[in-house]
Design a protein around this motif. Structure first.
Motif, short mmCIF file in Angstrom:
data_model
loop_
_atom_site.label_atom_id
_atom_site.label_comp_id
_atom_site.label_asym_id
_atom_site.label_seq_id
_atom_site.Cartn_x
_atom_site.Cartn_y
_atom_site.Cartn_z
N SER A 1 -3.94 82.51 -15.11
CA SER A 1 -5.08 83.26 -15.63
C SER A 1 -6.27 82.34 -15.89
CB SER A 1 -4.70 83.98 -16.93
OG SER A 1 -4.52 83.05 -17.96
N GLU A 2 -7.42 82.94 -15.96
CA GLU A 2 -8.66 82.19 -16.19
C GLU A 2 -8.62 81.52 -17.56
OE1 GLU A 2 -13.48 82.97 -16.51
OE2 GLU A 2 -12.13 84.61 -15.98
N PHE A 3 -8.11 82.23 -18.56
CA PHE A 3 -8.03 81.68 -19.91
C PHE A 3 -7.17 80.41 -19.93
CE2 PHE A 3 -5.60 81.44 -23.89
CZ PHE A 3 -6.63 81.22 -24.78
N ALA A 4 -6.02 80.47 -19.28
CA ALA A 4 -5.13 79.31 -19.26
C ALA A 4 -5.77 78.14 -18.53
CB ALA A 4 -3.80 79.67 -18.61
N THR A 5 -6.42 78.42 -17.43
CA THR A 5 -7.08 77.36 -16.66
C THR A 5 -8.19 76.70 -17.47
OG1 THR A 5 -6.62 78.63 -14.64
CG2 THR A 5 -8.22 76.86 -14.47
N LYS A 6 -9.01 77.50 -18.11
CA LYS A 6 -10.11 76.94 -18.92
C LYS A 6 -9.57 76.17 -20.12
CE LYS A 6 -13.76 80.18 -17.75
NZ LYS A 6 -14.70 81.20 -18.26
N THR A 7 -8.49 76.68 -20.73
CA THR A 7 -7.91 75.99 -21.88
C THR A 7 -7.33 74.65 -21.47
OG1 THR A 7 -7.38 78.13 -22.87
CG2 THR A 7 -6.22 76.22 -23.76
N LYS A 8 -6.64 74.60 -20.34
CA LYS A 8 -6.09 73.33 -19.84
C LYS A 8 -7.21 72.33 -19.55
CE LYS A 8 -2.07 75.42 -17.64
NZ LYS A 8 -1.45 75.77 -16.35
N SER A 9 -8.27 72.82 -18.94
CA SER A 9 -9.41 71.94 -18.63
C SER A 9 -10.05 71.41 -19.91
CB SER A 9 -10.46 72.70 -17.83
OG SER A 9 -9.95 73.11 -16.60
N TRP A 10 -10.22 72.28 -20.89
CA TRP A 10 -10.83 71.86 -22.15
C TRP A 10 -9.98 70.80 -22.84
CZ3 TRP A 10 -9.53 72.08 -27.35
CH2 TRP A 10 -10.56 71.82 -28.25
N PHE A 11 -8.66 71.01 -22.89
CA PHE A 11 -7.78 70.02 -23.52
C PHE A 11 -7.81 68.70 -22.75
CE2 PHE A 11 -5.61 73.46 -25.91
CZ PHE A 11 -5.65 72.87 -27.15
N SER A 12 -7.85 68.78 -21.43
CA SER A 12 -7.93 67.55 -20.63
C SER A 12 -9.22 66.78 -20.93
CB SER A 12 -7.85 67.87 -19.14
OG SER A 12 -6.61 68.43 -18.82
N GLU A 13 -10.30 67.51 -21.00
CA GLU A 13 -11.58 66.87 -21.30
C GLU A 13 -11.56 66.24 -22.69
OE1 GLU A 13 -14.55 69.90 -20.88
OE2 GLU A 13 -14.18 70.12 -18.73
N GLN A 14 -11.03 66.95 -23.67
CA GLN A 14 -10.97 66.41 -25.03
C GLN A 14 -10.07 65.18 -25.09
OE1 GLN A 14 -13.09 67.57 -27.30
NE2 GLN A 14 -13.70 69.00 -25.67
N PHE A 15 -9.00 65.21 -24.36
CA PHE A 15 -8.09 64.06 -24.33
C PHE A 15 -8.77 62.85 -23.70
CE2 PHE A 15 -4.65 61.62 -22.26
CZ PHE A 15 -3.94 61.25 -23.40
N GLU A 16 -9.49 63.07 -22.62
CA GLU A 16 -10.22 61.97 -21.96
C GLU A 16 -11.30 61.41 -22.89
OE1 GLU A 16 -9.63 60.31 -19.16
OE2 GLU A 16 -7.83 61.55 -18.94
N LYS A 17 -11.99 62.27 -23.59
CA LYS A 17 -13.02 61.81 -24.54
C LYS A 17 -12.39 60.95 -25.63
CE LYS A 17 -16.23 65.67 -24.01
NZ LYS A 17 -16.83 66.85 -24.68
N MET A 18 -11.23 61.38 -26.14
CA MET A 18 -10.55 60.61 -27.18
C MET A 18 -10.09 59.26 -26.64
SD MET A 18 -10.68 62.09 -30.06
CE MET A 18 -9.44 61.24 -30.98
N LYS A 19 -9.60 59.24 -25.41
CA LYS A 19 -9.18 57.98 -24.79
C LYS A 19 -10.36 57.02 -24.65
CE LYS A 19 -6.87 58.04 -20.98
NZ LYS A 19 -6.12 58.31 -19.74
N GLN A 20 -11.48 57.56 -24.20
CA GLN A 20 -12.67 56.73 -24.05
C GLN A 20 -13.16 56.21 -25.39
OE1 GLN A 20 -15.49 59.08 -21.90
NE2 GLN A 20 -14.37 58.90 -19.96
N THR A 21 -13.13 57.05 -26.40
CA THR A 21 -13.57 56.64 -27.73
C THR A 21 -12.68 55.54 -28.29
OG1 THR A 21 -14.37 58.88 -28.14
CG2 THR A 21 -14.09 57.48 -30.06
N LEU A 22 -11.38 55.68 -28.10
CA LEU A 22 -10.44 54.69 -28.62
C LEU A 22 -10.49 53.39 -27.81
CD1 LEU A 22 -7.36 56.94 -29.42
CD2 LEU A 22 -8.97 55.92 -31.03
N SER A 23 -10.79 53.49 -26.54
CA SER A 23 -10.84 52.27 -25.74
C SER A 23 -12.13 51.48 -26.00
CB SER A 23 -10.71 52.60 -24.25
OG SER A 23 -11.81 53.33 -23.80
N LEU A 24 -13.18 52.14 -26.42
CA LEU A 24 -14.43 51.47 -26.76
C LEU A 24 -14.32 50.74 -28.09
CD1 LEU A 24 -17.11 54.13 -25.72
CD2 LEU A 24 -16.47 52.05 -24.51
N SER A 25 -13.47 51.22 -28.95
CA SER A 25 -13.36 50.58 -30.28
C SER A 25 -12.65 49.28 -30.27
CB SER A 25 -12.61 51.50 -31.24
OG SER A 25 -13.26 52.72 -31.35
#
Length: 82
Positions: A58-82
């Motif tokens: 479903s579209e909802f599941a696809t968008k939710t997976k994408s959003w979580f992936s993006e948030q995870f990547e942002k957190m990884k980038q934030t932690l790697s910069l520190s």
């Protein structure tokens, strides 16, 4: 007289026996019950599988997976910069 009585009892016994043979035995009832439960379980399994596949695609599941992936990547980038 005894012959008539014996014949009547014999006819009564045969009538009761044929009626008893028409009714399913306990073993037959359990076999039928098992078949019905298996059919219900198979149907429920198929419907559940189809529902989860539709939900996953479903579209909802696809968008939710994408959003979580993006948030995870942002957190990884934030932690790697520190």
């Amino acid at each position: 007289m005894k012959l008539y009585l014996a014949a009547a009892v014999l006819m009564l016994v045969l009538a009761v026996q044929t009626e008893a043979q028409d009714e399913p035995t306990l073993e037959q009832r359990f076999a039928t019950f098992q078949t019905q439960v298996k059919a219900i379980a198979d149907d429920l399994t198929e419907k559940t599988k189809d529902t989860f596949e539709k939900l996953d695609k479903s579209e909802f599941a696809t968008k939710t997976k994408s959003w979580f992936s993006e948030q995870f990547e942002k957190m990884k980038q934030t932690l790697s910069l520190s």
